[in-house]
Design a protein around this motif. Structure first.
Motif, short mmCIF file in Angstrom:
data_model
loop_
_atom_site.label_atom_id
_atom_site.label_comp_id
_atom_site.label_asym_id
_atom_site.label_seq_id
_atom_site.Cartn_x
_atom_site.Cartn_y
_atom_site.Cartn_z
N LEU A 49 28.44 17.51 -32.70
CA LEU A 49 29.77 17.50 -33.27
C LEU A 49 30.72 16.88 -32.25
O LEU A 49 31.01 17.47 -31.22
CB LEU A 49 30.22 18.92 -33.62
CG LEU A 49 31.59 19.08 -34.25
CD1 LEU A 49 31.66 18.35 -35.58
CD2 LEU A 49 31.92 20.54 -34.43
N VAL A 50 31.16 15.65 -32.53
CA VAL A 50 31.96 14.93 -31.55
C VAL A 50 33.41 14.71 -32.00
O VAL A 50 34.20 14.16 -31.24
CB VAL A 50 31.33 13.56 -31.21
CG1 VAL A 50 30.00 13.75 -30.52
CG2 VAL A 50 31.19 12.70 -32.44
N VAL A 65 49.82 25.87 -36.96
CA VAL A 65 50.00 25.08 -35.73
C VAL A 65 48.85 25.34 -34.75
O VAL A 65 48.37 24.42 -34.09
CB VAL A 65 51.38 25.39 -35.09
CG1 VAL A 65 51.50 24.81 -33.70
CG2 VAL A 65 52.49 24.88 -35.99
N LEU A 66 48.42 26.58 -34.68
CA LEU A 66 47.32 26.92 -33.78
C LEU A 66 46.03 26.21 -34.18
O LEU A 66 45.28 25.74 -33.31
CB LEU A 66 47.11 28.43 -33.76
CG LEU A 66 46.23 29.00 -32.67
CD1 LEU A 66 46.82 28.69 -31.30
CD2 LEU A 66 46.10 30.50 -32.84
N GLY A 67 45.77 26.10 -35.48
CA GLY A 67 44.59 25.36 -35.94
C GLY A 67 44.65 23.90 -35.56
O GLY A 67 43.65 23.29 -35.15
N ALA A 68 45.84 23.30 -35.67
CA ALA A 68 46.01 21.90 -35.28
C ALA A 68 45.83 21.72 -33.77
O ALA A 68 45.19 20.77 -33.32
CB ALA A 68 47.38 21.41 -35.72
N ILE A 72 42.68 20.00 -29.02
CA ILE A 72 42.06 20.35 -27.73
C ILE A 72 40.56 20.09 -27.78
O ILE A 72 39.98 19.58 -26.81
CB ILE A 72 42.38 21.80 -27.35
CG1 ILE A 72 43.86 21.93 -26.98
CG2 ILE A 72 41.50 22.29 -26.21
CD1 ILE A 72 44.31 23.35 -26.75
N TYR A 73 39.91 20.43 -28.90
CA TYR A 73 38.48 20.18 -29.00
C TYR A 73 38.19 18.68 -28.94
O TYR A 73 37.25 18.25 -28.27
CB TYR A 73 37.90 20.76 -30.30
CG TYR A 73 36.42 20.52 -30.41
CD1 TYR A 73 35.53 21.34 -29.73
CD2 TYR A 73 35.91 19.46 -31.15
CE1 TYR A 73 34.17 21.11 -29.79
CE2 TYR A 73 34.55 19.23 -31.22
CZ TYR A 73 33.69 20.06 -30.54
OH TYR A 73 32.35 19.82 -30.58
N ASN A 74 39.00 17.87 -29.64
CA ASN A 74 38.78 16.43 -29.62
C ASN A 74 38.98 15.85 -28.22
O ASN A 74 38.31 14.88 -27.85
CB ASN A 74 39.70 15.74 -30.63
CG ASN A 74 39.27 15.99 -32.06
OD1 ASN A 74 38.11 16.30 -32.32
ND2 ASN A 74 40.20 15.88 -32.98
N LEU A 75 39.88 16.43 -27.44
CA LEU A 75 40.04 15.98 -26.06
C LEU A 75 38.89 16.46 -25.17
O LEU A 75 38.44 15.74 -24.29
CB LEU A 75 41.38 16.48 -25.49
CG LEU A 75 42.64 15.82 -26.06
CD1 LEU A 75 43.88 16.50 -25.51
CD2 LEU A 75 42.64 14.34 -25.75
N VAL A 94 35.85 16.97 -26.05
CA VAL A 94 34.61 16.27 -26.38
C VAL A 94 34.42 15.05 -25.48
O VAL A 94 33.30 14.70 -25.12
CB VAL A 94 34.61 15.87 -27.88
CG1 VAL A 94 33.59 14.81 -28.18
CG2 VAL A 94 34.35 17.09 -28.72
N LYS A 95 35.52 14.45 -25.08
CA LYS A 95 35.42 13.27 -24.21
C LYS A 95 34.83 13.64 -22.85
O LYS A 95 34.18 12.82 -22.21
CB LYS A 95 36.80 12.64 -24.03
CG LYS A 95 37.33 12.05 -25.32
CD LYS A 95 38.70 11.46 -25.13
CE LYS A 95 39.20 10.92 -26.47
NZ LYS A 95 40.54 10.39 -26.39
N ILE A 96 35.01 14.89 -22.43
CA ILE A 96 34.48 15.33 -21.15
C ILE A 96 33.07 15.91 -21.32
O ILE A 96 32.16 15.60 -20.56
CB ILE A 96 35.41 16.39 -20.52
CG1 ILE A 96 36.78 15.77 -20.26
CG2 ILE A 96 34.82 16.95 -19.24
CD1 ILE A 96 37.84 16.77 -19.88
N THR A 97 32.89 16.77 -22.33
CA THR A 97 31.63 17.50 -22.47
C THR A 97 30.60 16.81 -23.33
O THR A 97 29.42 17.14 -23.25
CB THR A 97 31.90 18.90 -23.08
OG1 THR A 97 32.45 18.73 -24.38
CG2 THR A 97 32.83 19.69 -22.20
N GLY A 98 31.02 15.90 -24.18
CA GLY A 98 30.06 15.20 -25.03
C GLY A 98 29.89 15.85 -26.39
O GLY A 98 29.16 15.34 -27.22
N GLY A 99 30.49 16.97 -26.64
CA GLY A 99 30.42 17.58 -27.96
C GLY A 99 29.54 18.79 -28.01
O GLY A 99 28.87 19.16 -27.05
N LEU A 100 29.52 19.41 -29.17
CA LEU A 100 28.74 20.61 -29.42
C LEU A 100 27.45 20.22 -30.10
O LEU A 100 27.47 19.56 -31.14
CB LEU A 100 29.56 21.57 -30.29
CG LEU A 100 28.98 22.93 -30.59
CD1 LEU A 100 28.90 23.75 -29.30
CD2 LEU A 100 29.84 23.65 -31.60
N LEU A 101 26.31 20.63 -29.55
CA LEU A 101 25.01 20.32 -30.12
C LEU A 101 24.62 21.39 -31.10
O LEU A 101 24.58 22.58 -30.77
CB LEU A 101 23.96 20.20 -29.02
CG LEU A 101 22.60 19.65 -29.43
CD1 LEU A 101 22.76 18.23 -29.92
CD2 LEU A 101 21.66 19.70 -28.25
#
Length: 134
Positions: A25-26, A108-111, A116-119, A121-128
């Protein structure tokens, strides 16, 4: 001598190999996250209003408000009655205000979480995530 039934029994006891798919999930779509968090906030707002209503009905029925009002009037020499401030319209108006504030905050918290997750992902590569077919 094997019969047809023996052959079928052997075939049915054989384990079928489950196919496994591993996906990463990226990206979380921002507007989908906002819409989903808004729907969750609407459900939370309904639960909030209903719970305020139920608590008010239980407290009113058991006579707790009347007892507190008598205590407060004995302390303040009967000048002010709490029952004028804690009525059904006041409680439901407060519940509506709390529900609307929760609606805004959860949306707002959901957004923010999606961003934050999309940012991250650039560092961690996403959730497998792994899926299997059974």
């Amino acid at each position: 001598m094997s019969t047809v039934a023996d052959k079928l029994a052997k075939k049915s006891t054989r384990k079928t190999s489950a196919k496994q798919v591993r996906l990463r999930l990226v990206y979380i779509d921002f507007w989908s996250a906002v819409k989903l968090s808004f729907l969750a906030a609407v459900a939370l707002a309904i639960v909030t209003i209903v719970s305020y209503l139920l608590v008010y009905v239980v407290v009113r029925t058991t006579g707790v408000i009347h007892s507190i009002d008598e205590l407060f009037q004995s302390i303040s020499d009967g000048g002010v009655s709490i029952e004028t401030y804690i009525g059904f319209p006041q409680v439901m108006a407060f519940a509506a205000v709390v529900a609307i504030l929760n609606l805004i905050v959860v949306t707002v918290l959901g957004a923010v979480v999606a961003g934050i997750y999309n940012l991250a992902v650039k560092i961690t590569g996403g959730l497998l995530v792994g899926f299997t077919s059974n």
